[in-house]
Write a protein that holds these residues in place. Sequence first.
Motif, PDB file in Angstrom:
ATOM      1  N   ASP A  47     -12.845  -3.326   2.122  1.00 37.88           N
ATOM      2  CA  ASP A  47     -12.797  -1.678   1.695  1.00 37.88           C
ATOM      3  C   ASP A  47     -11.336  -1.210   2.676  1.00 37.88           C
ATOM      4  O   ASP A  47     -10.789  -0.266   2.252  1.00 37.88           O
ATOM      5  CB  ASP A  47     -14.026  -1.026   1.871  1.00 37.88           C
ATOM      6  CG  ASP A  47     -15.014  -1.374   0.814  1.00 37.88           C
ATOM      7  OD1 ASP A  47     -14.421  -2.074  -0.058  1.00 37.88           O
ATOM      8  OD2 ASP A  47     -16.246  -1.200   1.184  1.00 37.88           O
ATOM      9  N   GLN A  48     -11.474  -1.526   3.895  1.00 37.02           N
ATOM     10  CA  GLN A  48     -10.668  -0.934   4.927  1.00 37.02           C
ATOM     11  C   GLN A  48      -9.169  -1.542   4.216  1.00 37.02           C
ATOM     12  O   GLN A  48      -8.221  -0.821   4.382  1.00 37.02           O
ATOM     13  CB  GLN A  48     -10.810  -1.537   6.315  1.00 37.02           C
ATOM     14  CG  GLN A  48     -11.939  -0.881   6.888  1.00 37.02           C
ATOM     15  CD  GLN A  48     -12.485  -1.327   8.179  1.00 37.02           C
ATOM     16  OE1 GLN A  48     -11.830  -2.432   8.489  1.00 37.02           O
ATOM     17  NE2 GLN A  48     -13.268  -0.697   8.932  1.00 37.02           N
ATOM     18  N   PHE A  49      -9.002  -2.715   3.941  1.00 30.11           N
ATOM     19  CA  PHE A  49      -7.829  -3.202   3.373  1.00 30.11           C
ATOM     20  C   PHE A  49      -7.538  -2.542   2.310  1.00 30.11           C
ATOM     21  O   PHE A  49      -6.057  -1.937   2.122  1.00 30.11           O
ATOM     22  CB  PHE A  49      -7.750  -4.789   2.998  1.00 30.11           C
ATOM     23  CG  PHE A  49      -6.805  -5.187   2.190  1.00 30.11           C
ATOM     24  CD1 PHE A  49      -5.550  -5.386   2.755  1.00 30.11           C
ATOM     25  CD2 PHE A  49      -6.781  -5.553   0.835  1.00 30.11           C
ATOM     26  CE1 PHE A  49      -4.622  -6.228   2.107  1.00 30.11           C
ATOM     27  CE2 PHE A  49      -6.036  -6.033   0.205  1.00 30.11           C
ATOM     28  CZ  PHE A  49      -4.683  -6.201   0.675  1.00 30.11           C
ATOM     29  N   LYS A  50      -8.148  -2.217   1.152  1.00 33.47           N
ATOM     30  CA  LYS A  50      -7.846  -1.675   0.048  1.00 33.47           C
ATOM     31  C   LYS A  50      -7.492  -0.004   0.259  1.00 33.47           C
ATOM     32  O   LYS A  50      -6.681   0.716  -0.330  1.00 33.47           O
ATOM     33  CB  LYS A  50      -8.994  -1.416  -0.770  1.00 33.47           C
ATOM     34  CG  LYS A  50      -9.347  -2.792  -1.617  1.00 33.47           C
ATOM     35  CD  LYS A  50     -10.359  -2.779  -2.534  1.00 33.47           C
ATOM     36  CE  LYS A  50     -11.708  -2.288  -2.168  1.00 33.47           C
ATOM     37  NZ  LYS A  50     -12.804  -2.309  -3.388  1.00 33.47           N
ATOM     38  N   ALA A  51      -7.968   0.499   1.578  1.00 32.52           N
ATOM     39  CA  ALA A  51      -7.650   1.961   1.894  1.00 32.52           C
ATOM     40  C   ALA A  51      -5.988   2.051   2.550  1.00 32.52           C
ATOM     41  O   ALA A  51      -5.332   2.889   2.464  1.00 32.52           O
ATOM     42  CB  ALA A  51      -8.383   2.276   2.968  1.00 32.52           C
ATOM     43  N   THR A  52      -5.491   0.748   2.733  1.00 35.47           N
ATOM     44  CA  THR A  52      -4.057   0.599   3.075  1.00 35.47           C
ATOM     45  C   THR A  52      -3.142   0.562   2.029  1.00 35.47           C
ATOM     46  O   THR A  52      -1.792   0.711   2.234  1.00 35.47           O
ATOM     47  CB  THR A  52      -3.898  -0.578   4.229  1.00 35.47           C
ATOM     48  OG1 THR A  52      -4.184  -1.768   3.567  1.00 35.47           O
ATOM     49  CG2 THR A  52      -4.800  -0.513   5.357  1.00 35.47           C
ATOM     50  N   LEU A  53      -3.545   0.140   0.829  1.00 39.72           N
ATOM     51  CA  LEU A  53      -2.637  -0.085  -0.449  1.00 39.72           C
ATOM     52  C   LEU A  53      -1.889   1.146  -0.884  1.00 39.72           C
ATOM     53  O   LEU A  53      -0.826   0.811  -0.941  1.00 39.72           O
ATOM     54  CB  LEU A  53      -3.678  -0.530  -1.719  1.00 39.72           C
ATOM     55  CG  LEU A  53      -4.253  -2.021  -1.409  1.00 39.72           C
ATOM     56  CD1 LEU A  53      -5.064  -2.290  -2.877  1.00 39.72           C
ATOM     57  CD2 LEU A  53      -3.392  -3.072  -1.375  1.00 39.72           C
ATOM     58  N   PRO A  54      -2.271   2.216  -0.750  1.00 36.69           N
ATOM     59  CA  PRO A  54      -1.279   3.555  -1.036  1.00 36.69           C
ATOM     60  C   PRO A  54      -0.164   3.453  -0.182  1.00 36.69           C
ATOM     61  O   PRO A  54       0.825   3.675  -0.461  1.00 36.69           O
ATOM     62  CB  PRO A  54      -2.152   4.702  -0.693  1.00 36.69           C
ATOM     63  CG  PRO A  54      -3.719   4.300  -1.064  1.00 36.69           C
ATOM     64  CD  PRO A  54      -3.753   2.798  -0.546  1.00 36.69           C
ATOM     65  N   GLU A  55      -0.484   3.519   1.265  1.00 32.95           N
ATOM     66  CA  GLU A  55       0.604   3.194   2.046  1.00 32.95           C
ATOM     67  C   GLU A  55       1.470   2.243   1.943  1.00 32.95           C
ATOM     68  O   GLU A  55       2.704   2.194   1.950  1.00 32.95           O
ATOM     69  CB  GLU A  55       0.092   3.257   3.560  1.00 32.95           C
ATOM     70  CG  GLU A  55       1.086   3.493   4.842  1.00 32.95           C
ATOM     71  CD  GLU A  55       1.403   4.907   4.676  1.00 32.95           C
ATOM     72  OE1 GLU A  55       2.840   5.128   5.211  1.00 32.95           O
ATOM     73  OE2 GLU A  55       0.985   5.850   4.286  1.00 32.95           O
ATOM     74  N   ASN A 101       7.066  -8.204   2.429  1.00 36.55           N
ATOM     75  CA  ASN A 101       6.871  -9.422   1.738  1.00 36.55           C
ATOM     76  C   ASN A 101       6.124 -10.365   2.684  1.00 36.55           C
ATOM     77  O   ASN A 101       4.944 -11.112   2.188  1.00 36.55           O
ATOM     78  CB  ASN A 101       8.073 -10.206   1.728  1.00 36.55           C
ATOM     79  CG  ASN A 101       7.895 -11.723   1.030  1.00 36.55           C
ATOM     80  OD1 ASN A 101       7.428 -11.942  -0.278  1.00 36.55           O
ATOM     81  ND2 ASN A 101       7.992 -12.802   1.682  1.00 36.55           N
ATOM     82  N   ASN A 102       6.219 -10.461   3.939  1.00 37.86           N
ATOM     83  CA  ASN A 102       5.322 -11.294   4.636  1.00 37.86           C
ATOM     84  C   ASN A 102       4.093 -10.581   4.851  1.00 37.86           C
ATOM     85  O   ASN A 102       2.953 -11.286   4.862  1.00 37.86           O
ATOM     86  CB  ASN A 102       5.801 -11.125   6.237  1.00 37.86           C
ATOM     87  CG  ASN A 102       5.124 -11.976   7.141  1.00 37.86           C
ATOM     88  OD1 ASN A 102       5.000 -13.241   6.897  1.00 37.86           O
ATOM     89  ND2 ASN A 102       4.439 -11.517   8.167  1.00 37.86           N
ATOM     90  N   TRP A 103       3.816  -9.297   4.754  1.00 38.85           N
ATOM     91  CA  TRP A 103       2.630  -8.648   4.637  1.00 38.85           C
ATOM     92  C   TRP A 103       1.745  -8.983   3.532  1.00 38.85           C
ATOM     93  O   TRP A 103       0.676  -9.216   3.388  1.00 38.85           O
ATOM     94  CB  TRP A 103       2.799  -7.015   4.855  1.00 38.85           C
ATOM     95  CG  TRP A 103       1.515  -6.188   4.544  1.00 38.85           C
ATOM     96  CD1 TRP A 103       0.672  -5.778   5.421  1.00 38.85           C
ATOM     97  CD2 TRP A 103       0.963  -5.697   3.328  1.00 38.85           C
ATOM     98  NE1 TRP A 103      -0.476  -5.184   4.967  1.00 38.85           N
ATOM     99  CE2 TRP A 103      -0.298  -5.147   3.572  1.00 38.85           C
ATOM    100  CE3 TRP A 103       1.621  -5.684   2.113  1.00 38.85           C
ATOM    101  CZ2 TRP A 103      -0.972  -4.636   2.761  1.00 38.85           C
ATOM    102  CZ3 TRP A 103       0.789  -5.132   1.181  1.00 38.85           C
ATOM    103  CH2 TRP A 103      -0.386  -4.568   1.204  1.00 38.85           C
TER     104      TRP A 103
END
Length: 890
Positions: free
Chosen positions: A555-563, A525-527
């Motif tokens: 773009d780097q942030f969007k790459a973390t969305l699957p994880e 939630n904090n993330w």
Amino acid sequence: MAGGVLQSTPIAPSWTLTVRLRNPAFSAVRGVPWQPDLTFTAWCNSHLRKAGTQIDNIEEDFRNGLKLMLLLEVISGERLPKPDKGKMRFHKIANVNKALDFICSKGVKLVSIGAEEIVDGNAKMTLGMIWTIILRFAIQDISVEETSAKEGLLLWCQRKTAPYRNVNVQNFHISWKDGLALCALIHRHRPDLIDYAKLRKDDPIGNLNTAFEVAEKFLDIPKMLDAEDIVNTPKPDEKAIMTYVSCFYHAFAGAEQAETAANRICKVLAVNQENEKLMEEYEKLASELLEWIRRTTPWLENRAAEQTMRAMQQKLEDFRDYRRIHKPPRVQEKCQLEINFNTLQTKLRLSNRPAFMPSEGKMVSDIANAWKGLEQVEKGYEEWLLTEIRRLERLDHLAEKFKQKCSMHESWTGGKEDLLSQKDFESASLMEIRALMRKHEAFESDLAAHQDRVEQIAAIAQELNELDYHDAATVNARCQGICDQWDNLGTLTQKRRDALERVEKLWETIDQLYLEFAKRAAPFNNWMDGAMEDLQDMFIVHSIEEIQSLITAHDQFKATLPEADKERMATMGIHSEILKIAQTYGIKLSGINPYTNLSPQDISTKWDTVKHLVPLRDQMLQEEVARQQANERLRRQFAAQANIIGPWIQTKMEEISHVSVDIAGSLEEQMNSLKQYEQNIINYKSNIDKLEGDHQLSQESLIFDNKHTNYTMEHVRVGWEQLLTTIARTINEVENQILTRDAKGISQEQLNEFRASFNHFDRKRNGMMDPDDFRACLISMGYDLGEVEFARIMTLVDANNTGVVTFQAFIDFMTRETAETDTAEQVMASFKILASDKNYITVDELRRELPPDQAEYCISRMTRYIGADGSTGALDYISFSSALYGESDL
């Protein structure tokens, strides 16, 4: 030749006297005899009466030589040898010889005239001798504009009678028959004696008698001619007319001398008055320009910063108005001031006056220094404005970011103090206590996660203080409240943990799944909170590289969305397992996780929010990319023009430095070429204005750097102002050359020769010669120069010791020695004539001899004459004349 010949030995190269005696009657024109004895007798008596005597018969009364000697003494002002007293023939011959010797001593050669002929009463020889005396003593010294005596007398008559109707003097015979010429001569000098308007051309006898009577009564000129003889003679005798007219010349000679002196003085005073007017205009313009600089400088030195971006942008707009509207006219005034100063100095030099020294602090160099100081302050003011705008932009960004983070933090902390202060564990069951313990652990984890945000808030507040934010007090108060609350939360958290740990041993069963859910959900939630904060975070960039960096980070942030999605699913899996266990073992759930306030719905809602904010962030970044691309286009657009205009200005400056040297033809042709050149430069102004417009668009878009050009708007402005000033100065130099040429009487051929010599030794082609080249130039023109003489010349052509010789200085030197200018001594001599040879002059004399304005000019400036021979109100014209030429104070 019949009779004898009287010849003169030349006294001066222009004087030759030849008298031809044509017949016994001396002169007869077309049968009408002329009686020279009447005219000559009257002429002789006009002089002899000064000695208290006269003659009755010109042939008889000069025979003994006594009155002849007396006549020569009166008209020459010299003493002759003592006459013989006897009455014998040889005594008479001796006296006549003494007279004839005296005539010969004055450069007159007498041929075929001897004392015997005069003693014997030879009428022809006697009249010839008298005519010789008249020519030598009454006519010979008459010279107007270096003409011969006869021509000089004729020219004088023509000038004096030129304005009069029906008068056209072309000779000394028929031009005088109607009497109007004689009346005009009298009226010109004494208008009170004759009413010329009432004279009629068809009344020649009346006109002649009027002239004869007035001349005899008021001018002491005896009647030497007969009106009827002149009118009835087809061609009156020249000798008689010349003899009579010469008396008028001598009668009015004093007035002529006074008129010439007055004209000279008027000319000198007019030059001084014009120069004083130019000096006053220079002083006025210099004072106004310096006053404007004095008023403007404090405004530009004021560095009092405004608290808002709007106020600072208004300051920038005011500064642009100053640059576009207020300063350009002053640039022109400064240029005009320098041109006026140079023109004035040229006129003073040409009129033999001392150089103009402006009032203290108003020299051209003083104005240049003040202008330089103004531009330095101006540059500093613009740099300060732009720095302040950047600072305020940064402050507004930080203040908004501070408010946003504070709002999020305050929203999170809302109610936390009340929650931590609850005593709910005192009446809770074992499971509830354990739940409270786990809930508290989750809160501590959440609290630790928020520590970074509190530190960010404090850091932003610190930066706002360092940047002197105008509402720093509100920021500090809010930050201090958050920090105090944060410290209190820590204290309360520790107190609650201590309380729960004291009762923890009472609880045995812990719902691991709720606890695991809580532990995983809280960080996730904090993330998500952090992700939403970052996705909504405001940003400010100034280049495409900076926005590209933000896009890369996004773009780097969007790459973390699957994880992250895997973590969400794992967390939601725990909740599913809880539901499965509850269903499997028939546990009735209250629907509330005892360890956290986060529900699966909260996680899902926030996750949906994060996914919604990602494309919005994409759109925001792309819009910023478009803005930065537009800014880049503005940079390139400005650079494209600046890279053309800058070199153009530099090229024109170099061309102007050579143009006055390279242009051929007359000065007027050079002036026309330079005027056309100036017009072409003025026509280029539209390009400067367009560049100013692009520069303003760049500043309004907050563009403060441009890697595509080395030219700033400031460079272009300064270069443009220098270009306008340089072409104006070059034109002024040619104007001064024209003034010098006209005043010095230099022909175009001479000027071309001077220019050719100067150009040959102007080796750098910059319109100047160094001392060695100047020495070589002088040697080539025939000057024999020693070190001392050359040093003297250099002080004339380079008075300010600049190390170079300009073309104007070169021309001044080449023409200085031959210049015909008035001097203080000439003006003193003219005043002495007006003052009737006195050492002082009176107010009445000045007002009588000079025009009113120039008379008053002299009266207001002449000091009182202190000599013993002075009268009441006497004025000192000698010190005044010296002062006109800078030899004393005026």
